[in-house]
Design a protein around this motif. Sequence first.
Motif, PDB file in Angstrom:
ATOM      1  N   GLY A  38       0.799  -1.228   0.000  1.00  0.00           N
ATOM      2  CA  GLY A  38       0.000   0.000   0.000  1.00  0.00           C
ATOM      3  C   GLY A  38       0.829   1.274   0.000  1.00  0.00           C
ATOM      4  O   GLY A  38       0.285   2.374  -0.111  1.00  0.00           O
ATOM      5  N   GLU A  39       2.184   1.159   0.102  1.00  0.00           N
ATOM      6  CA  GLU A  39       3.027   2.355   0.148  1.00  0.00           C
ATOM      7  C   GLU A  39       3.044   3.060  -1.208  1.00  0.00           C
ATOM      8  O   GLU A  39       3.041   2.431  -2.264  1.00  0.00           O
ATOM      9  CB  GLU A  39       4.452   1.961   0.549  1.00  0.00           C
ATOM     10  N   LYS A  40       3.088   4.410  -1.172  1.00  0.00           N
ATOM     11  CA  LYS A  40       3.105   5.184  -2.405  1.00  0.00           C
ATOM     12  C   LYS A  40       4.493   5.131  -3.042  1.00  0.00           C
ATOM     13  O   LYS A  40       5.505   5.192  -2.332  1.00  0.00           O
ATOM     14  CB  LYS A  40       2.729   6.633  -2.109  1.00  0.00           C
ATOM     15  N   VAL A  41       4.529   5.003  -4.337  1.00  0.00           N
ATOM     16  CA  VAL A  41       5.799   4.992  -5.075  1.00  0.00           C
ATOM     17  C   VAL A  41       6.039   6.409  -5.590  1.00  0.00           C
ATOM     18  O   VAL A  41       5.112   7.040  -6.091  1.00  0.00           O
ATOM     19  CB  VAL A  41       5.706   4.000  -6.265  1.00  0.00           C
ATOM     20  N   PRO A  42       7.283   6.920  -5.484  1.00  0.00           N
ATOM     21  CA  PRO A  42       7.549   8.279  -5.988  1.00  0.00           C
ATOM     22  C   PRO A  42       7.198   8.408  -7.475  1.00  0.00           C
ATOM     23  O   PRO A  42       7.214   7.415  -8.203  1.00  0.00           O
ATOM     24  CB  PRO A  42       9.054   8.437  -5.778  1.00  0.00           C
ATOM     25  N   ALA A  43       6.913   9.629  -7.907  1.00  0.00           N
ATOM     26  CA  ALA A  43       6.556   9.878  -9.307  1.00  0.00           C
ATOM     27  C   ALA A  43       7.705   9.491 -10.232  1.00  0.00           C
ATOM     28  O   ALA A  43       8.875   9.541  -9.837  1.00  0.00           O
ATOM     29  CB  ALA A  43       6.210  11.346  -9.494  1.00  0.00           C
ATOM     30  N   VAL A  44       7.367   9.087 -11.446  1.00  0.00           N
ATOM     31  CA  VAL A  44       8.352   8.588 -12.402  1.00  0.00           C
ATOM     32  C   VAL A  44       9.486   9.590 -12.642  1.00  0.00           C
ATOM     33  O   VAL A  44      10.661   9.242 -12.564  1.00  0.00           O
ATOM     34  CB  VAL A  44       7.665   8.211 -13.740  1.00  0.00           C
ATOM     35  N   ASN A  56      11.630   7.229 -19.556  1.00  0.00           N
ATOM     36  CA  ASN A  56      10.959   6.155 -20.311  1.00  0.00           C
ATOM     37  C   ASN A  56      11.399   4.773 -19.829  1.00  0.00           C
ATOM     38  O   ASN A  56      10.619   3.828 -19.826  1.00  0.00           O
ATOM     39  CB  ASN A  56      11.232   6.280 -21.805  1.00  0.00           C
ATOM     40  N   THR A  57      12.678   4.660 -19.458  1.00  0.00           N
ATOM     41  CA  THR A  57      13.197   3.395 -18.938  1.00  0.00           C
ATOM     42  C   THR A  57      12.517   3.057 -17.615  1.00  0.00           C
ATOM     43  O   THR A  57      12.121   1.919 -17.372  1.00  0.00           O
ATOM     44  CB  THR A  57      14.724   3.503 -18.705  1.00  0.00           C
ATOM     45  N   LEU A  58      12.386   4.070 -16.764  1.00  0.00           N
ATOM     46  CA  LEU A  58      11.742   3.854 -15.469  1.00  0.00           C
ATOM     47  C   LEU A  58      10.276   3.495 -15.671  1.00  0.00           C
ATOM     48  O   LEU A  58       9.745   2.598 -15.018  1.00  0.00           O
ATOM     49  CB  LEU A  58      11.874   5.102 -14.596  1.00  0.00           C
ATOM     50  N   GLN A  59       9.637   4.174 -16.615  1.00  0.00           N
ATOM     51  CA  GLN A  59       8.227   3.890 -16.924  1.00  0.00           C
ATOM     52  C   GLN A  59       8.055   2.431 -17.338  1.00  0.00           C
ATOM     53  O   GLN A  59       7.112   1.768 -16.949  1.00  0.00           O
ATOM     54  CB  GLN A  59       7.748   4.839 -18.027  1.00  0.00           C
ATOM     55  N   ARG A  60       9.014   1.965 -18.133  1.00  0.00           N
ATOM     56  CA  ARG A  60       8.948   0.583 -18.597  1.00  0.00           C
ATOM     57  C   ARG A  60       9.040  -0.386 -17.414  1.00  0.00           C
ATOM     58  O   ARG A  60       8.317  -1.384 -17.359  1.00  0.00           O
ATOM     59  CB  ARG A  60      10.100   0.346 -19.577  1.00  0.00           C
ATOM     60  N   ALA A  61       9.924  -0.084 -16.462  1.00  0.00           N
ATOM     61  CA  ALA A  61      10.057  -0.925 -15.267  1.00  0.00           C
ATOM     62  C   ALA A  61       8.760  -0.907 -14.453  1.00  0.00           C
ATOM     63  O   ALA A  61       8.302  -1.953 -13.979  1.00  0.00           O
ATOM     64  CB  ALA A  61      11.232  -0.438 -14.412  1.00  0.00           C
ATOM     65  N   MET A  62       8.158   0.278 -14.316  1.00  0.00           N
ATOM     66  CA  MET A  62       6.911   0.396 -13.563  1.00  0.00           C
ATOM     67  C   MET A  62       5.800  -0.426 -14.233  1.00  0.00           C
ATOM     68  O   MET A  62       5.030  -1.103 -13.568  1.00  0.00           O
ATOM     69  CB  MET A  62       6.465   1.870 -13.470  1.00  0.00           C
ATOM     70  N   SER A  63       5.726  -0.347 -15.572  1.00  0.00           N
ATOM     71  CA  SER A  63       4.704  -1.101 -16.303  1.00  0.00           C
ATOM     72  C   SER A  63       4.880  -2.597 -16.082  1.00  0.00           C
ATOM     73  O   SER A  63       3.906  -3.330 -15.915  1.00  0.00           O
ATOM     74  CB  SER A  63       4.778  -0.809 -17.801  1.00  0.00           C
ATOM     75  N   GLU A  64       6.140  -3.042 -16.087  1.00  0.00           N
ATOM     76  CA  GLU A  64       6.424  -4.452 -15.875  1.00  0.00           C
ATOM     77  C   GLU A  64       5.973  -4.885 -14.468  1.00  0.00           C
ATOM     78  O   GLU A  64       5.361  -5.942 -14.296  1.00  0.00           O
ATOM     79  CB  GLU A  64       7.928  -4.699 -16.074  1.00  0.00           C
ATOM     80  N   GLY A  69       1.548  -7.362 -11.105  1.00  0.00           N
ATOM     81  CA  GLY A  69       0.607  -7.135 -10.007  1.00  0.00           C
ATOM     82  C   GLY A  69       1.223  -6.568  -8.739  1.00  0.00           C
ATOM     83  O   GLY A  69       0.547  -6.372  -7.742  1.00  0.00           O
ATOM     84  N   LEU A  70       2.552  -6.283  -8.757  1.00  0.00           N
ATOM     85  CA  LEU A  70       3.197  -5.784  -7.540  1.00  0.00           C
ATOM     86  C   LEU A  70       2.924  -4.303  -7.304  1.00  0.00           C
ATOM     87  O   LEU A  70       2.970  -3.830  -6.175  1.00  0.00           O
ATOM     88  CB  LEU A  70       4.708  -6.046  -7.594  1.00  0.00           C
ATOM     89  N   LEU A  71       2.690  -3.568  -8.373  1.00  0.00           N
ATOM     90  CA  LEU A  71       2.311  -2.164  -8.242  1.00  0.00           C
ATOM     91  C   LEU A  71       0.976  -1.958  -8.936  1.00  0.00           C
ATOM     92  O   LEU A  71       0.603  -2.736  -9.816  1.00  0.00           O
ATOM     93  CB  LEU A  71       3.356  -1.244  -8.907  1.00  0.00           C
ATOM     94  N   TYR A  72       0.263  -0.924  -8.537  1.00  0.00           N
ATOM     95  CA  TYR A  72      -0.945  -0.546  -9.259  1.00  0.00           C
ATOM     96  C   TYR A  72      -1.079   0.971  -9.265  1.00  0.00           C
ATOM     97  O   TYR A  72      -0.510   1.654  -8.418  1.00  0.00           O
ATOM     98  CB  TYR A  72      -2.190  -1.202  -8.639  1.00  0.00           C
ATOM     99  N   THR A  73      -1.805   1.481 -10.251  1.00  0.00           N
ATOM    100  CA  THR A  73      -1.966   2.922 -10.390  1.00  0.00           C
ATOM    101  C   THR A  73      -3.407   3.314 -10.110  1.00  0.00           C
ATOM    102  O   THR A  73      -4.324   2.665 -10.590  1.00  0.00           O
ATOM    103  CB  THR A  73      -1.600   3.363 -11.828  1.00  0.00           C
ATOM    104  N   GLU A  74      -3.562   4.331  -9.289  1.00  0.00           N
ATOM    105  CA  GLU A  74      -4.884   4.935  -9.110  1.00  0.00           C
ATOM    106  C   GLU A  74      -4.885   6.214  -9.910  1.00  0.00           C
ATOM    107  O   GLU A  74      -3.987   7.033  -9.760  1.00  0.00           O
ATOM    108  CB  GLU A  74      -5.130   5.237  -7.626  1.00  0.00           C
ATOM    109  N   ARG A  75      -5.878   6.340 -10.747  1.00  0.00           N
ATOM    110  CA  ARG A  75      -5.851   7.369 -11.779  1.00  0.00           C
ATOM    111  C   ARG A  75      -5.290   8.721 -11.317  1.00  0.00           C
ATOM    112  O   ARG A  75      -4.430   9.281 -11.935  1.00  0.00           O
ATOM    113  CB  ARG A  75      -7.238   7.555 -12.390  1.00  0.00           C
ATOM    114  N   THR A  76      -5.773   9.237 -10.194  1.00  0.00           N
ATOM    115  CA  THR A  76      -5.328  10.566  -9.787  1.00  0.00           C
ATOM    116  C   THR A  76      -4.307  10.530  -8.652  1.00  0.00           C
ATOM    117  O   THR A  76      -3.463  11.411  -8.551  1.00  0.00           O
ATOM    118  CB  THR A  76      -6.520  11.426  -9.331  1.00  0.00           C
ATOM    119  N   ALA A  77      -4.373   9.503  -7.819  1.00  0.00           N
ATOM    120  CA  ALA A  77      -3.556   9.519  -6.600  1.00  0.00           C
ATOM    121  C   ALA A  77      -2.105   9.109  -6.831  1.00  0.00           C
ATOM    122  O   ALA A  77      -1.230   9.459  -6.054  1.00  0.00           O
ATOM    123  CB  ALA A  77      -4.191   8.607  -5.550  1.00  0.00           C
TER     124      ALA A  77
END
Lengths: 129, 233
Positions: A38-44, A56-64, A69-77
């Motif tokens: 549930g911890e927040k991940v810093p912005a890309v 873009n490299t970091l974004q790719r890691a986040m997408s992976e 299923g280890l991370l998830y995005t809430e549209r605004t938060a």
Amino acid sequence: MEGGGDSLKQSFDPNLPIYTQIVDRFKQLIFSGAMSPGEKVPAVRELALELGVNPNTLQRAMSELEREGLLYTERTAGRFVTDDNALIIALREELIATVVREFLAEMKALGCSSAEAELLIKRHGGEMK
Amino acid sequence: MSEILLEVKHVSKRYGQQVALRDVSFELASGKIIGLLGPNGSGKTTLIKIINSLLADYEGEVRVSGHKPGKESKKLVSYLPDKMALPTWLSVTEALDLYNSFFADFQLARANELLNSLKVPQGKRIGELSKGMQEKLMLTLTMARRAKLYVLDEPIAGVDPAARDLILSTILDNFTDGSSILLSTHIISDVETIFDSVVFLKEGNVDLIGEAETLRSEHGKSIDQLFREVYRC
């Protein structure tokens, strides 16, 4: 992510894709408990800057990590570590099993039996804090 | 996001009998950082001059957001030349004023912030600054514009390794969403983590081109190592 920052900031092995190394480090942080469910991940952008990598490299890691299923995005938060503990435990065990199998394969290649490997782990176990 | 910001198609250039570029082609999409890599004399600066409409006599096509290099493209491109391009008798403050009056997208407040963080003394004349400080000033002037494309010709060549991280984070922090960077360098090891893709120029030819991560996993080698192999003497 206190205490976990260090493990993220180690320099990268330039001989391997950078994004897979970021993925691995995030897994270490999550599986070791340095990052909590549930911890927040810093912005890309922020994180990319801190690590000195292309956003873009970091974004790719986040997408992976999201795909697994280890991370998830809430549209605004923003982006968070999953709070699905069962998933964290299952993926952790899976990774640990892989590491152990690789270790045993390497030991076997060195002519070391499972029994001997077990003894050696006990003998050198003290080095693991 | 996938708009093509820069197109270089079959570009060739000769200086008399000397071939500087031969059939060079690549594309740069918005939001991406491309590394133009090669030793001195491989054609990097010639290509960059063509993109910035400083050389008109070439074959092939170059488009910046659909525009030929010229008046329109100059509004979209922020260019860091490889040599000091301002009169050295200008003071740092006067250089800022000059950029501010010249470029509509120049952010004066941002430039002042950057100069402070890079510790460039504002009262001095350009000629009184060290080479490293001059480069930091030029980088500030370049990155303080809100451009679509940043073309940086050897931005780290003259600074010591300790300052390179600072320069790189300045670049990463200031290119805005949707803008792109073309960065030329012959020093790879400290910068390779910022590239989306790389173009290796060798004697005016494209020797190797690809996504940085793909090249790393295909070859099991760093871009720096590949560079050393491509240019082994």
